[in-house]
Motif scaffolding. Structure first.
Motif, PDB file in Angstrom:
ATOM      1  N   MET A 101      44.470  49.019  45.735  1.00 45.11           N
ATOM      2  CA  MET A 101      44.397  47.791  46.529  1.00 45.11           C
ATOM      3  C   MET A 101      44.153  46.588  45.630  1.00 45.11           C
ATOM      4  SD  MET A 101      42.015  46.773  49.828  1.00 45.11           S
ATOM      5  CE  MET A 101      42.291  48.329  50.633  1.00 45.11           C
ATOM      6  N   ILE A 102      43.332  46.748  44.590  1.00 44.77           N
ATOM      7  CA  ILE A 102      43.084  45.649  43.652  1.00 44.77           C
ATOM      8  C   ILE A 102      44.370  45.305  42.915  1.00 44.77           C
ATOM      9  CG2 ILE A 102      41.907  45.035  41.494  1.00 44.77           C
ATOM     10  CD1 ILE A 102      39.445  46.531  42.633  1.00 44.77           C
ATOM     11  N   ALA A 103      45.134  46.335  42.547  1.00 42.72           N
ATOM     12  CA  ALA A 103      46.412  46.082  41.871  1.00 42.72           C
ATOM     13  C   ALA A 103      47.376  45.340  42.785  1.00 42.72           C
ATOM     14  CB  ALA A 103      47.016  47.406  41.401  1.00 42.72           C
ATOM     15  N   ALA A 104      47.342  45.652  44.078  1.00 43.59           N
ATOM     16  CA  ALA A 104      48.266  45.028  45.027  1.00 43.59           C
ATOM     17  C   ALA A 104      47.819  43.637  45.475  1.00 43.59           C
ATOM     18  CB  ALA A 104      48.432  45.927  46.253  1.00 43.59           C
ATOM     19  N   LYS A 105      46.529  43.464  45.765  1.00 38.77           N
ATOM     20  CA  LYS A 105      46.032  42.220  46.364  1.00 38.77           C
ATOM     21  C   LYS A 105      45.232  41.348  45.409  1.00 38.77           C
ATOM     22  CE  LYS A 105      45.610  43.923  51.069  1.00 38.77           C
ATOM     23  NZ  LYS A 105      44.803  43.886  52.269  1.00 38.77           N
ATOM     24  N   GLY A 106      44.871  41.874  44.252  1.00 35.67           N
ATOM     25  CA  GLY A 106      43.968  41.159  43.355  1.00 35.67           C
ATOM     26  C   GLY A 106      42.528  41.450  43.744  1.00 35.67           C
ATOM     27  N   ARG A 107      41.605  41.174  42.836  1.00 37.18           N
ATOM     28  CA  ARG A 107      40.209  41.510  43.081  1.00 37.18           C
ATOM     29  C   ARG A 107      39.638  40.744  44.277  1.00 37.18           C
ATOM     30  NH1 ARG A 107      36.495  44.696  40.658  1.00 37.18           N
ATOM     31  NH2 ARG A 107      37.971  45.215  39.046  1.00 37.18           N
ATOM     32  N   LEU A 108      39.940  39.462  44.398  1.00 34.80           N
ATOM     33  CA  LEU A 108      39.432  38.683  45.539  1.00 34.80           C
ATOM     34  C   LEU A 108      40.016  39.169  46.854  1.00 34.80           C
ATOM     35  CD1 LEU A 108      39.251  35.047  44.120  1.00 34.80           C
ATOM     36  CD2 LEU A 108      37.375  36.607  44.613  1.00 34.80           C
ATOM     37  N   GLY A 109      41.287  39.513  46.857  1.00 31.71           N
ATOM     38  CA  GLY A 109      41.905  40.052  48.060  1.00 31.71           C
ATOM     39  C   GLY A 109      41.271  41.364  48.475  1.00 31.71           C
ATOM     40  N   TRP A 110      40.968  42.204  47.480  1.00 36.11           N
ATOM     41  CA  TRP A 110      40.283  43.476  47.759  1.00 36.11           C
ATOM     42  C   TRP A 110      38.900  43.212  48.349  1.00 36.11           C
ATOM     43  CZ3 TRP A 110      35.747  45.231  45.368  1.00 36.11           C
ATOM     44  CH2 TRP A 110      35.352  46.513  45.735  1.00 36.11           C
ATOM     45  N   GLN A 111      38.161  42.279  47.740  1.00 35.40           N
ATOM     46  CA  GLN A 111      36.814  41.974  48.225  1.00 35.40           C
ATOM     47  C   GLN A 111      36.842  41.525  49.680  1.00 35.40           C
ATOM     48  OE1 GLN A 111      35.024  39.144  45.542  1.00 35.40           O
ATOM     49  NE2 GLN A 111      34.778  40.648  43.908  1.00 35.40           N
ATOM     50  N   GLN A 112      37.800  40.699  50.035  1.00 32.20           N
ATOM     51  CA  GLN A 112      37.908  40.238  51.427  1.00 32.20           C
ATOM     52  C   GLN A 112      38.316  41.377  52.349  1.00 32.20           C
ATOM     53  OE1 GLN A 112      40.622  36.927  51.079  1.00 32.20           O
ATOM     54  NE2 GLN A 112      38.971  35.477  50.679  1.00 32.20           N
ATOM     55  N   ALA A 113      39.240  42.221  51.897  1.00 33.64           N
ATOM     56  CA  ALA A 113      39.749  43.302  52.743  1.00 33.64           C
ATOM     57  C   ALA A 113      38.681  44.346  53.073  1.00 33.64           C
ATOM     58  CB  ALA A 113      40.948  43.972  52.070  1.00 33.64           C
ATOM     59  N   VAL A 114      37.802  44.636  52.116  1.00 35.96           N
ATOM     60  CA  VAL A 114      36.796  45.686  52.339  1.00 35.96           C
ATOM     61  C   VAL A 114      35.428  45.127  52.720  1.00 35.96           C
ATOM     62  CG1 VAL A 114      37.960  47.325  50.815  1.00 35.96           C
ATOM     63  CG2 VAL A 114      36.139  45.875  49.887  1.00 35.96           C
ATOM     64  N   GLY A 115      35.280  43.802  52.742  1.00 32.85           N
ATOM     65  CA  GLY A 115      33.992  43.210  53.102  1.00 32.85           C
ATOM     66  C   GLY A 115      32.959  43.294  52.000  1.00 32.85           C
ATOM     67  N   TYR A 116      33.429  43.261  50.759  1.00 30.75           N
ATOM     68  CA  TYR A 116      32.526  43.406  49.614  1.00 30.75           C
ATOM     69  C   TYR A 116      31.532  42.254  49.501  1.00 30.75           C
ATOM     70  CZ  TYR A 116      31.082  44.502  44.827  1.00 30.75           C
ATOM     71  OH  TYR A 116      30.351  44.821  43.708  1.00 30.75           O
ATOM     72  N   GLY A 117      31.849  41.105  50.094  1.00 31.31           N
ATOM     73  CA  GLY A 117      30.955  39.947  50.025  1.00 31.31           C
ATOM     74  C   GLY A 117      29.596  40.192  50.659  1.00 31.31           C
ATOM     75  N   ARG A 118      29.519  41.176  51.565  1.00 34.44           N
ATOM     76  CA  ARG A 118      28.229  41.489  52.203  1.00 34.44           C
ATOM     77  C   ARG A 118      27.203  41.980  51.185  1.00 34.44           C
ATOM     78  NH1 ARG A 118      29.168  45.747  56.510  1.00 34.44           N
ATOM     79  NH2 ARG A 118      30.503  46.524  54.877  1.00 34.44           N
ATOM     80  N   ARG A 119      27.677  42.439  50.028  1.00 32.24           N
ATOM     81  CA  ARG A 119      26.765  42.931  49.002  1.00 32.24           C
ATOM     82  C   ARG A 119      25.819  41.829  48.532  1.00 32.24           C
ATOM     83  NH1 ARG A 119      26.025  43.305  43.855  1.00 32.24           N
ATOM     84  NH2 ARG A 119      27.779  41.973  43.342  1.00 32.24           N
ATOM     85  N   SER A 120      26.224  40.577  48.695  1.00 37.00           N
ATOM     86  CA  SER A 120      25.357  39.469  48.289  1.00 37.00           C
ATOM     87  C   SER A 120      24.045  39.478  49.070  1.00 37.00           C
ATOM     88  CB  SER A 120      26.069  38.132  48.461  1.00 37.00           C
ATOM     89  OG  SER A 120      26.284  37.865  49.827  1.00 37.00           O
TER      90      SER A 120
END
Length: 171
Positions: A101-120
């Protein structure tokens, strides 16, 4: 003189930011080696595990799968991460799917897609711990420091149970 530096590792419940598990370790112990023991401290069902890149690797994914097979694992793969042989064989692991997914969408796109921002929110909880309880431990021995860290977690849990502040912009 030998100085041992210890790190406090937390597992928090999202939403309420309640500390579910904590472990104090020496810095030479890898963060990833603590996932199993931290998960063992949690009696409630686990829906998801989210962590930063320090926890990236198959041992962490296995530890989560052993204790909570249905749990979603969201860990940022390192920039140098490569897909496993299972991905080449057509059966990608969850980690492989993150890398794809990171290869396809980029790291920021992956973060948005999986909700990684909640880690903050976890980083905010650690900042709260350091602000309220303190950045250093006062006890001298490792067993006493472990007790001190657990007491600090219980104090913050009690404060969170009383209610979190609501901030509003005034101007």
């Amino acid at each position: 003189m030998t100085i041992a530096i210890h790190e406090l590792n937390h597992m928090l419940e999202f939403g309420r930011l309640i500390s579910l598990a904590a472990a104090l370790t020496a810095t030479e112990d890898g963060d990833a080696s603590l996932v199993g023991p931290l998960l063992d401290q949690i009696a409630a069902p686990i829906a998801a595990v989210m962590a930063d890149g320090a926890y990236d690797g198959d041992p962490v994914y296995r530890a989560v799968a052993d204790r909570a097979a249905a749990a979603t694992v969201i860990i940022a793969p390192r920039a140098t991460a490569v897909a496993s042989q299972a991905a080449a064989a057509g059966t990608p692991t969850p980690r492989d799917r993150h890398i794809e997914m990171i290869a396809a969408k980029g790291r920021l796109g992956w973060q948005q897609a999986v909700g990684y921002g909640r880690r903050s929110l976890v980083e905010t909880a650690m900042s709260r711990y350091k602000t309220i309880i303190g950045r250093t431990l006062r006890a001298r021995t490792l067993p006493a420091q472990k007790v001190e860290a657990r007491i600090g977690c219980k104090v913050l849990n009690r404060m969170n149970a009383l209610g979190m502040p609501v901030s509003r912009r005034l101007a």
